[in-house]
Each structure stands twice: as C-alpha cells, then as structure tokens.
Design a protein around this motif. Structure first.
Motif, PDB file in Angstrom:
ATOM      1  N   VAL A  25      -2.655 -13.227   0.354  1.00  0.00           N
ATOM      2  CA  VAL A  25      -1.490 -14.068   0.663  1.00  0.00           C
ATOM      3  C   VAL A  25      -1.075 -14.887  -0.558  1.00  0.00           C
ATOM      4  N   SER A  26      -2.046 -15.389  -1.300  1.00  0.00           N
ATOM      5  CA  SER A  26      -1.723 -16.272  -2.424  1.00  0.00           C
ATOM      6  C   SER A  26      -1.439 -15.529  -3.725  1.00  0.00           C
ATOM      7  N   SER A  27      -2.129 -14.405  -3.947  1.00  0.00           N
ATOM      8  CA  SER A  27      -2.032 -13.735  -5.254  1.00  0.00           C
ATOM      9  C   SER A  27      -1.625 -12.280  -5.181  1.00  0.00           C
ATOM     10  N   GLY A  28      -1.456 -11.746  -3.982  1.00  0.00           N
ATOM     11  CA  GLY A  28      -1.037 -10.366  -3.859  1.00  0.00           C
ATOM     12  C   GLY A  28      -2.144  -9.382  -4.209  1.00  0.00           C
ATOM     13  N   TRP A  29      -1.725  -8.138  -4.476  1.00  0.00           N
ATOM     14  CA  TRP A  29      -2.701  -7.079  -4.727  1.00  0.00           C
ATOM     15  C   TRP A  29      -3.516  -7.340  -5.999  1.00  0.00           C
ATOM     16  N   SER A  30      -2.913  -7.935  -7.003  1.00  0.00           N
ATOM     17  CA  SER A  30      -3.648  -8.225  -8.238  1.00  0.00           C
ATOM     18  C   SER A  30      -4.824  -9.163  -7.969  1.00  0.00           C
ATOM     19  N   GLY A  31      -4.670 -10.075  -7.014  1.00  0.00           N
ATOM     20  CA  GLY A  31      -5.772 -10.949  -6.645  1.00  0.00           C
ATOM     21  C   GLY A  31      -6.922 -10.183  -6.015  1.00  0.00           C
ATOM     22  N   ILE A  32      -6.583  -9.188  -5.181  1.00  0.00           N
ATOM     23  CA  ILE A  32      -7.617  -8.333  -4.576  1.00  0.00           C
ATOM     24  C   ILE A  32      -8.374  -7.590  -5.669  1.00  0.00           C
ATOM     25  N   VAL A  33      -7.645  -7.078  -6.644  1.00  0.00           N
ATOM     26  CA  VAL A  33      -8.260  -6.306  -7.722  1.00  0.00           C
ATOM     27  C   VAL A  33      -9.212  -7.176  -8.544  1.00  0.00           C
ATOM     28  N   VAL A  34      -8.759  -8.351  -8.940  1.00  0.00           N
ATOM     29  CA  VAL A  34      -9.588  -9.242  -9.756  1.00  0.00           C
ATOM     30  C   VAL A  34     -10.834  -9.675  -8.983  1.00  0.00           C
ATOM     31  N   ASN A  62      -8.497  -2.437   3.656  1.00  0.00           N
ATOM     32  CA  ASN A  62      -7.863  -3.243   4.697  1.00  0.00           C
ATOM     33  C   ASN A  62      -6.483  -3.727   4.269  1.00  0.00           C
ATOM     34  N   TYR A  63      -6.338  -4.101   2.987  1.00  0.00           N
ATOM     35  CA  TYR A  63      -5.069  -4.663   2.532  1.00  0.00           C
ATOM     36  C   TYR A  63      -4.196  -3.670   1.769  1.00  0.00           C
ATOM     37  N   LEU A  64      -4.742  -2.523   1.453  1.00  0.00           N
ATOM     38  CA  LEU A  64      -3.927  -1.505   0.802  1.00  0.00           C
ATOM     39  C   LEU A  64      -2.726  -1.081   1.652  1.00  0.00           C
ATOM     40  N   PRO A  65      -2.861  -0.894   2.980  1.00  0.00           N
ATOM     41  CA  PRO A  65      -1.677  -0.535   3.775  1.00  0.00           C
ATOM     42  C   PRO A  65      -0.542  -1.556   3.662  1.00  0.00           C
ATOM     43  N   PHE A  66      -0.884  -2.852   3.612  1.00  0.00           N
ATOM     44  CA  PHE A  66       0.142  -3.879   3.461  1.00  0.00           C
ATOM     45  C   PHE A  66       0.817  -3.758   2.096  1.00  0.00           C
ATOM     46  N   TYR A  67       0.009  -3.474   1.089  1.00  0.00           N
ATOM     47  CA  TYR A  67       0.537  -3.336  -0.270  1.00  0.00           C
ATOM     48  C   TYR A  67       1.474  -2.135  -0.382  1.00  0.00           C
ATOM     49  N   LEU A  68       1.065  -1.007   0.191  1.00  0.00           N
ATOM     50  CA  LEU A  68       1.866   0.214   0.068  1.00  0.00           C
ATOM     51  C   LEU A  68       3.094   0.220   0.971  1.00  0.00           C
ATOM     52  N   SER A  69       3.050  -0.522   2.061  1.00  0.00           N
ATOM     53  CA  SER A  69       4.206  -0.553   2.964  1.00  0.00           C
ATOM     54  C   SER A  69       5.270  -1.552   2.522  1.00  0.00           C
ATOM     55  N   ALA A  70       4.909  -2.421   1.587  1.00  0.00           N
ATOM     56  CA  ALA A  70       5.860  -3.420   1.075  1.00  0.00           C
ATOM     57  C   ALA A  70       6.553  -2.888  -0.176  1.00  0.00           C
ATOM     58  N   PRO A  71       7.647  -3.527  -0.617  1.00  0.00           N
ATOM     59  CA  PRO A  71       8.281  -3.136  -1.874  1.00  0.00           C
ATOM     60  C   PRO A  71       7.274  -3.277  -3.036  1.00  0.00           C
ATOM     61  N   PRO A  72       7.319  -2.436  -4.056  1.00  0.00           N
ATOM     62  CA  PRO A  72       8.358  -1.425  -4.316  1.00  0.00           C
ATOM     63  C   PRO A  72       8.090  -0.069  -3.681  1.00  0.00           C
ATOM     64  N   PHE A  73       6.993   0.070  -2.931  1.00  0.00           N
ATOM     65  CA  PHE A  73       6.645   1.382  -2.397  1.00  0.00           C
ATOM     66  C   PHE A  73       7.378   1.675  -1.086  1.00  0.00           C
ATOM     67  N   GLY A  74       7.224   0.789  -0.107  1.00  0.00           N
ATOM     68  CA  GLY A  74       7.894   0.953   1.178  1.00  0.00           C
ATOM     69  C   GLY A  74       7.505   2.215   1.915  1.00  0.00           C
ATOM     70  N   LEU A  75       6.206   2.564   1.894  1.00  0.00           N
ATOM     71  CA  LEU A  75       5.752   3.809   2.519  1.00  0.00           C
ATOM     72  C   LEU A  75       5.661   3.655   4.037  1.00  0.00           C
ATOM     73  N   SER A  76       5.810   4.765   4.744  1.00  0.00           N
ATOM     74  CA  SER A  76       5.729   4.764   6.201  1.00  0.00           C
ATOM     75  C   SER A  76       4.283   4.678   6.660  1.00  0.00           C
ATOM     76  N   THR A  77       4.103   4.363   7.960  1.00  0.00           N
ATOM     77  CA  THR A  77       2.751   4.269   8.522  1.00  0.00           C
ATOM     78  C   THR A  77       2.019   5.596   8.402  1.00  0.00           C
ATOM     79  N   GLU A  78       2.707   6.707   8.660  1.00  0.00           N
ATOM     80  CA  GLU A  78       2.077   8.022   8.581  1.00  0.00           C
ATOM     81  C   GLU A  78       1.615   8.325   7.155  1.00  0.00           C
ATOM     82  N   PHE A  79       2.443   7.962   6.181  1.00  0.00           N
ATOM     83  CA  PHE A  79       2.077   8.231   4.791  1.00  0.00           C
ATOM     84  C   PHE A  79       0.898   7.356   4.369  1.00  0.00           C
ATOM     85  N   VAL A  80       0.910   6.107   4.790  1.00  0.00           N
ATOM     86  CA  VAL A  80      -0.201   5.216   4.461  1.00  0.00           C
ATOM     87  C   VAL A  80      -1.497   5.725   5.087  1.00  0.00           C
TER      88      VAL A  80
END
Length: 316
Positions: free
Chosen positions: A274-283, A147-165
């Motif tokens: 929102v508070s910890s970013g992708w690293s928070g999801i991982v932990v 659910n949150y991977l698309p937000f992570y990949l579409s934001a910097p430093p990746f900046g991927l497009s919707t189609e790529f995500v």
C-alpha cells in the motif's frame, strides 16, 4: 479425515462466519497432514534417499497448490465456486483411503521412542533454529510475491484480466521439476550450498520482476519458483538428516515456522504494498532472503567440518 466434511460444509453454507470458521478448522489440520507425511518419509526411507524423497514431497505439494488454484480459477467458475470445495473434498477423501490402504505400516522401536527428543530439546539447538528460520523467511517472501502479484498485474500499466493472472500460477510447474532435482543437487553439493544457491536465484529473479514487461515477469516467476523450492527441499532434507530422533516434532516445528512466515509475510507486506507498491515488495523480499543465504553458507562451512549423518535411518 476432517477436511472432506469441512469442504462440504463450505460448499453448502450461506453464512459467512460458518464458512470462515470451517476454513479455519481446515487450516488447523492441513499442517498436521504435511507434518505426518514428512515424518513418515524420514522414518521409512534410507538416509541416502532422503534428500530426493523430500524434494519429491515438496514437488507433490507444488502440484497440489497449482491444481487447487486452477480448480478455482478455470474449471469451476463457469459453474460456481462452491463446486470447487466439493471436488477438493472428493480428492482428499480418495487420497486418504489410498494412503490407508497402500502405505506400509511403520516399524516401531520402543527403546528409541522412549529416547525421542522433546520440543524444548529441539528449539534450543542452534542448527535447527537456523533451518526453521530458513523455512520462515523463504515462505515469507514467496507467499508475499504470489499474494500481491495479482494486484500488481491487474493494475496499470498491465491491466491483465483475472484469467490471465491465474495463468501466472502455472509457474508452479517449474517447482514440480525443481524440487526433486534440488534433492539430487543437495546430495552432490550439500544442503547448505543448495539453500544458498536457491536464495541467490530467488533474489535475483525477484529483483528482475521490476522490468515492466509481461514476458519478463512470467519468466522471472518461473525462476522464482525454482529458487524457492530449491531452498525448501534442501532445508527439509537438512532437517531430517540431522536427527536420529524427534523427527515428528522437528517437522511440526518446521511446518509451524513455514506457515508463520507466510502469515506474517502476507500481513506485513500488505502495508508495504500500500505504501511503496511492488518495488517495496521486491526490496523487502530480497532483504529477507539474506537469512536463507547466510544459513546456507554457514551450513556449507559446518558441512566441511562435520558429517550430520544419523546412525540409523529407521529411528524417530
């Protein structure tokens, strides 16, 4: 048969609340369908083939989930998102008619039906509660990741497009192969060992998504799917192999736990993201995977001392 009419309503309505309400009704009926399928397989198949059958069932759900995402992300965007509802409704109607026509009728045993376990009998069993907790925890993590991977990949430093995500969901293809193989693996090493192995694979690959390269993350997603569907197939097989009766109710509780895990997982990890970013999801995900790991190891221990083989493979 409720889903096709609801899909048509979603396609034609211009009212957001009608759309939301109709999707809610669809959400109520889809778990009913998955519960009935699992119970039907458990009732009609020999016990020695149940793990592989449950793995194949999970594989089919994977293919459906992937197809739905590709349907909305690639096939219909050039037209309109509403067409995706119409296409999905046609598929569901065709599948319903095919199931009604081709699937054999269930063999009923009145004596056994009277002795069917009730919900209270099931929820007080500690061994079943462990399996329900596995379903809850595994989907808690899996749904949060995707659910949150698309937000992570579409934001910097990746900046991927919707189609790529959208392409990242092709990692589901691994699940189509992994789920039936997980059923065969469970037959060889046991359901508990398969659950524990899946949890380790899931957790390690989730941690590796912290590597900030797209190829590494893509590879990790494929392994994440393999680990998750290994857990799911082993848990579903273990649940149905433990029961001589009450499989329909037990599978409904399993599905309830599964979707509650997804709902609560997406909600809570939203605040974490929102508070910890992708690293928070991982932990958070790795911490939660301790439950299927511990449950699998406990089942390995109990499998060495007891055999959970029902006396009859046709009873519910």
């Amino acid at each position: 048969m409720c889903c096709p009419p609801c899909g048509i309503v979603c396609a034609v309505t211009g009212n957001f609340w009608v759309l939301l309400g109709t999707r809610f009704v669809q959400g109520l009926f889809i778990p009913c369908l998955t519960t009935c399928v699992a119970a039907y397989l458990a009732k009609t198949l020999p016990i020695e083939g149940l793990n592989v059958a449950m793995g194949s069932y999970v594989s089919a759900t994977v293919a459906g989930g992937l197809g739905g995402r590709l349907l909305g992300g690639f096939i219909h965007p050039p037209l309109h998102w509403r067409y995706a509802f119409i296409t999905a409704s046609v598929f569901v109607l065709a599948a319903t008619l095919a199931a009604y026509h081709f699937l054999p009728s269930e063999k009923r045993n009145p004596t056994t039906e009277v002795q069917t376990l009730g919900f209270l009998d099931l929820v007080v069993r500690s061994d079943l509660l462990r399996i329900f907790s596995v379903a809850f925890s595994a989907f808690f993590v899996f749904s949060s990741v995707f659910n949150y991977l698309p937000f992570y990949l579409s934001a910097p430093p990746f900046g991927l497009s919707t189609e790529f995500v959208t392409l990242t969901y092709c990692s589901y293809l691994v699940g189509i192969l992994a789920a039936p193989l997980a059923g065969k693996l469970s037959n060889r090493i046991g359901n508990g060992a398969s659950m524990a192995l899946g949890a380790v694979v899931f957790g390690v690959s989730l941690g590796a998504t912290l590597l900030k390269t797209v190829p590494a993350i893509a590879a990790c997603l494929a392994v994440i799917c393999a680990g998750f569907f290994c857990i799911h197939a082993a848990a579903a097989g273990s649940l149905n192999r433990r029961l001589e009766s009450g499989r329909g109710r037990a599978n409904s509780l399993y599905v309830l736990s599964y979707y509650l895990g997804g709902c609560i997982g997406i909600t809570l990890t939203g605040y974490v993201y929102v508070s910890s970013g992708w690293s928070g999801i991982v932990v958070t995900g790795i911490t939660k995977l301790v439950i299927p790991l511990a449950s699998g190891l406990w089942e390995v221990f109990t499998e060495r001392n007891h055999q959970f083989e029902p006396k009859s493979s046709n009873s519910l």
